[in-house]
Design an enzyme around this catalytic site. Sequence first.
Site, PDB file in Angstrom:
ATOM      1  CB  CYS A 264      -5.401  -1.240  -2.042  1.00 23.42           C
ATOM      2  SG  CYS A 264      -6.817  -0.414  -1.304  1.00 23.42           S
TER       3      CYS A 264
ATOM      4  CB  CYS B 257     -11.071  -3.318   0.942  1.00 25.79           C
ATOM      5  SG  CYS B 257     -10.386  -2.670  -0.602  1.00 25.79           S
TER       6      CYS B 257
ATOM      7  CD  GLU C  59      -5.272  -5.930  -1.689  1.00 29.95           C
ATOM      8  OE1 GLU C  59      -5.615  -6.627  -0.726  1.00 29.95           O
ATOM      9  OE2 GLU C  59      -5.050  -4.700  -1.569  1.00 29.95           O
TER      10      GLU C  59
ATOM     11  CB  CYS D  26      -8.556  -5.095  -3.024  1.00 27.28           C
ATOM     12  SG  CYS D  26      -7.723  -3.490  -2.926  1.00 27.28           S
TER      13      CYS D  26
ATOM     14  CG  ASN E 220      -0.409  -0.101   2.537  1.00 25.78           C
ATOM     15  OD1 ASN E 220       0.574  -0.795   2.758  1.00 25.78           O
ATOM     16  ND2 ASN E 220      -1.035   0.564   3.493  1.00 25.78           N
ATOM     17  CB  VAL E 221       1.595   3.802  -2.191  1.00 23.07           C
ATOM     18  CG1 VAL E 221       2.267   5.168  -2.301  1.00 23.07           C
ATOM     19  CG2 VAL E 221       2.558   2.684  -2.582  1.00 23.07           C
ATOM     20  CD  GLU E 222      -1.399   4.941   4.858  1.00 21.75           C
ATOM     21  OE1 GLU E 222      -2.045   4.029   5.399  1.00 21.75           O
ATOM     22  OE2 GLU E 222      -0.799   5.819   5.510  1.00 21.75           O
TER      23      GLU E 222
END
Length: 150
Positions: A71, A104, A73, A107, A60-62
Site C-alpha cells: 500500500c 484501508c 501508506e 493502513c 502503491n506497488v503491486e
Amino acid sequence: MAAGEGHSAEQDARHTSEVDWDALRARAVEVMGKAYAPYSRFPVGVAGIVDDGRVVVGCNVENAAYGVALCAECGMVSELVATGGGRLVAVSCVGRDGEPLMPCGRCRQLLWEHGGPTCLLLTPEGVLPMTEVLPQAFGPDNLSIAAPPT
C-alpha cells in the site's frame, strides 16, 4: 496517555489550520503518478507531514502475487523510518482521481502506530483525527497489558 488526552478541540483546530492541505494533497497526487498498479489500475499516493517539518511520501506497488502488494501508506511509513523517524502529524491519501481516499484498515493501523491519536487525516468527509478514523485503536500501550514481561 489515553487517546485525545492533553489535546483540546481548540488545539486540534489550530493544528488543522496550520497544515497546507492543498500542498500536501498535491504531493500525494504527484507521487500517485509514480505508482506501480498494472493489475488493479488503481494508483494511490500518500504524503505526510512529520513533526520535524519533513514531508514523506509513498505510492502503491503491486505484485503479480496480489497478496504481497504494498500500500502507499507502507511506502510512506518506510520513508519516515528510513529518513530519521519521528511522528506523522498530518496525512493526505489520494486515489486515481486525485480526491481524498480513506486508507484501508491495515493502513489506518500503520498511521496510528506512527502518528498516534492526534495525527490528522484528510478524508472524503474532511479532516479527522486518528481517534475518529480508528476508534478504540490497538497500539503499543496495549502490548504491555497483553503480554507482561517474563
